[in-house]
Motif scaffolding. Structure first.
Motif, short mmCIF file in Angstrom:
data_model
loop_
_atom_site.label_atom_id
_atom_site.label_comp_id
_atom_site.label_asym_id
_atom_site.label_seq_id
_atom_site.Cartn_x
_atom_site.Cartn_y
_atom_site.Cartn_z
N ALA A 217 0.82 -1.21 0.00
CA ALA A 217 0.00 0.00 0.00
C ALA A 217 0.85 1.26 0.00
O ALA A 217 0.52 2.25 -0.67
CB ALA A 217 -0.94 -0.01 1.20
N GLY A 218 1.97 1.27 0.75
CA GLY A 218 2.81 2.46 0.82
C GLY A 218 3.40 2.81 -0.54
O GLY A 218 3.36 3.98 -0.96
N ARG A 219 3.92 1.82 -1.23
CA ARG A 219 4.51 2.08 -2.55
C ARG A 219 3.43 2.50 -3.55
O ARG A 219 3.63 3.41 -4.36
CB ARG A 219 5.22 0.82 -3.05
CG ARG A 219 5.83 0.98 -4.44
CD ARG A 219 6.58 -0.28 -4.87
NE ARG A 219 5.71 -1.46 -4.90
CZ ARG A 219 4.85 -1.71 -5.89
NH1 ARG A 219 4.68 -0.84 -6.88
NH2 ARG A 219 4.13 -2.82 -5.87
N ILE A 251 -5.44 2.52 4.17
CA ILE A 251 -4.94 1.15 4.29
C ILE A 251 -3.54 1.14 4.91
O ILE A 251 -3.21 0.26 5.72
CB ILE A 251 -4.94 0.46 2.91
CG1 ILE A 251 -6.38 0.25 2.43
CG2 ILE A 251 -4.19 -0.87 2.95
CD1 ILE A 251 -6.50 -0.24 1.00
N VAL A 252 -2.71 2.12 4.55
CA VAL A 252 -1.39 2.23 5.16
C VAL A 252 -1.51 2.40 6.67
O VAL A 252 -0.77 1.80 7.46
CB VAL A 252 -0.62 3.42 4.54
CG1 VAL A 252 0.64 3.71 5.36
CG2 VAL A 252 -0.24 3.11 3.11
N GLU A 253 -2.49 3.21 7.09
CA GLU A 253 -2.64 3.52 8.51
C GLU A 253 -3.39 2.44 9.30
O GLU A 253 -3.07 2.18 10.47
CB GLU A 253 -3.38 4.85 8.65
CG GLU A 253 -2.61 6.04 8.08
CD GLU A 253 -3.43 7.31 8.03
OE1 GLU A 253 -4.66 7.23 8.31
OE2 GLU A 253 -2.86 8.37 7.71
N GLU A 254 -4.38 1.81 8.64
CA GLU A 254 -5.27 0.90 9.37
C GLU A 254 -5.21 -0.55 8.89
O GLU A 254 -5.76 -1.43 9.54
CB GLU A 254 -6.72 1.41 9.25
CG GLU A 254 -6.91 2.83 9.74
CD GLU A 254 -8.30 3.35 9.49
OE1 GLU A 254 -9.16 2.55 9.02
OE2 GLU A 254 -8.57 4.55 9.76
N GLY A 255 -4.58 -0.79 7.76
CA GLY A 255 -4.57 -2.13 7.20
C GLY A 255 -5.79 -2.37 6.33
O GLY A 255 -6.72 -1.57 6.28
N LEU A 256 -5.79 -3.49 5.64
CA LEU A 256 -6.90 -3.83 4.77
C LEU A 256 -8.12 -4.22 5.60
O LEU A 256 -7.99 -4.97 6.58
CB LEU A 256 -6.50 -5.01 3.87
CG LEU A 256 -7.38 -5.29 2.65
CD1 LEU A 256 -7.19 -4.20 1.60
CD2 LEU A 256 -7.05 -6.66 2.07
N PRO A 257 -9.30 -3.71 5.28
CA PRO A 257 -10.49 -4.09 6.05
C PRO A 257 -10.85 -5.55 5.81
O PRO A 257 -10.39 -6.17 4.85
CB PRO A 257 -11.57 -3.16 5.50
CG PRO A 257 -11.12 -2.84 4.12
CD PRO A 257 -9.63 -2.78 4.18
N GLU A 258 -11.66 -6.10 6.68
CA GLU A 258 -12.11 -7.48 6.50
C GLU A 258 -12.99 -7.55 5.25
O GLU A 258 -13.95 -6.79 5.10
CB GLU A 258 -12.91 -7.93 7.71
CG GLU A 258 -13.39 -9.38 7.62
CD GLU A 258 -14.13 -9.80 8.87
OE1 GLU A 258 -15.36 -9.95 8.79
OE2 GLU A 258 -13.47 -9.96 9.92
N ILE A 259 -12.63 -8.44 4.35
CA ILE A 259 -13.34 -8.55 3.06
C ILE A 259 -13.69 -10.01 2.82
O ILE A 259 -12.82 -10.88 2.83
CB ILE A 259 -12.47 -8.04 1.90
CG1 ILE A 259 -12.19 -6.53 2.09
CG2 ILE A 259 -13.16 -8.27 0.57
CD1 ILE A 259 -11.21 -5.96 1.10
N ASP A 266 -10.70 -12.19 3.68
CA ASP A 266 -9.34 -11.65 3.52
C ASP A 266 -9.07 -10.65 4.64
O ASP A 266 -9.71 -9.62 4.74
CB ASP A 266 -9.22 -10.97 2.16
CG ASP A 266 -7.78 -10.78 1.75
OD1 ASP A 266 -6.97 -10.51 2.64
OD2 ASP A 266 -7.47 -10.92 0.56
N GLN A 267 -8.09 -10.97 5.45
CA GLN A 267 -7.65 -10.06 6.50
C GLN A 267 -6.14 -9.89 6.42
O GLN A 267 -5.43 -9.96 7.42
CB GLN A 267 -8.05 -10.59 7.88
CG GLN A 267 -9.56 -10.59 8.13
CD GLN A 267 -9.89 -11.15 9.49
OE1 GLN A 267 -9.65 -12.31 9.77
NE2 GLN A 267 -10.42 -10.31 10.36
N ALA A 268 -5.67 -9.70 5.21
CA ALA A 268 -4.23 -9.62 4.98
C ALA A 268 -3.60 -8.53 5.84
O ALA A 268 -4.15 -7.45 6.03
CB ALA A 268 -3.98 -9.32 3.49
#
Length: 270
Positions: A217-219, A251-259, A266-268
């Motif tokens: 996500a950062g890149r 997403i960088v700050e909180e991560g990927l949401p539960e999908i 997906d909780q990568a």
């Protein structure tokens, strides 16, 4: 069967014509001076159109759905099936169901899942609400492709609106990307490239888009900021690109949401 179609625009006229071809007695109403349709009895008012009909199909914008019912409520009654095909919110569909129920009729929420022209009654559709099964039997018996989904009125429309987030968003992204490419004199190249890319989409790629975004996500945020700057330099409004930057930053700050995907949750990177 005596049927009324309220709203004889592109979709409504296709439905009315197909029902007439199927042998139904079709009555129609539209406030605009639309073209006559073979086999469809045109009326000056919506109330006159629905008189004596066992099925009423409203094909109108969501903004008009309430007023359409208000205009015909006195002509509906027990045994009448009222199908609303507008693309409205679940809350609106619940309100429409309550309005129809007060007249003694039954309501079905119908979500069209593909363009109607060229398909007519065979347009894939979802149906929910107390009369969904009944509607599906009637339309599918005339060549339709209606799938009943669980839940009260609004469940079908909710599925369509969730799909619209992606499909209408994709159209907006395509416009933004192609405008930039055209100004950069790379329109033909990008069109061919995107055509190949979109044709290759499958479940594996969709899963990879999720996992790759979580891991990088950062890149990708930096990449999209550079894309925004490129578009800005050419005077191209970057609304979609800016929204993508905001989402990637979250997403960088909180991560990927539960999908929930087709195969897993997906909780990568959590």
């Amino acid at each position: 069967m005596r049927v009324a179609v309220l709203g004889l625009g592109e979709a409504g006229s296709a439905f009315a014509s197909a029902l007439a071809d199927a042998g139904d007695e079709v009555h129609g109403y539209d406030p605009a001076p639309v073209q006559a349709i073979d086999g469809v009895h045109r009326h000056r008012t919506s109330g006159a159109a629905v008189e004596g009909c066992s099925l009423v199909i409203a094909v109108t914008p969501a903004s008009q759905a309430r007023s359409v019912i208000e205009n015909v409520q006195g002509r509906l009654g027990s045994g009448v099936l009222y199908a609303d095909l507008s693309t409205g919110s679940p809350g609106l569909k619940e309100t429409l169901e309550e309005m129809v129920a007060r007249s003694g009729a039954s309501f079905v929420d119908v979500a069209l899942m593909a363009p109607v022209p060229g398909r007519g009654l065979a347009t894939p559709a979802l149906a929910s609400g107390p009369a969904a099964e009944r509607y599906a039997v009637l339309i599918n018996g005339r060549g339709g492709r209606v799938e009943v989904v669980e839940g009260r009125a609004g469940a079908a429309s909710a599925r369509k609106l969730l799909r619209s987030v992606m499909m209408k968003g994709l159209a907006a992204l395509l416009i933004e990307s192609m405008e930039g490419a055209t100004r950069y004199d790379q329109g033909e190249w990008l069109w061919r490239h995107l055509t190949e890319q979109l044709a290759s989409i499958d479940e594996e790629l969709m899963e990879r888009l999720l996992s790759g975004t979580a891991a990088h996500a950062g890149r990708r945020l930096e990449e999209m900021e550079a894309s925004r700057d490129l578009l800005a330099g050419m005077g191209v409004p970057a609304d979609m690109t800016t929204a993508t930057i905001a989402r990637l930053r979250r997403i960088v700050e909180e991560g990927l949401p539960e999908i929930v995907t087709g195969t897993r949750i997906d909780q990568a990177d959590r």
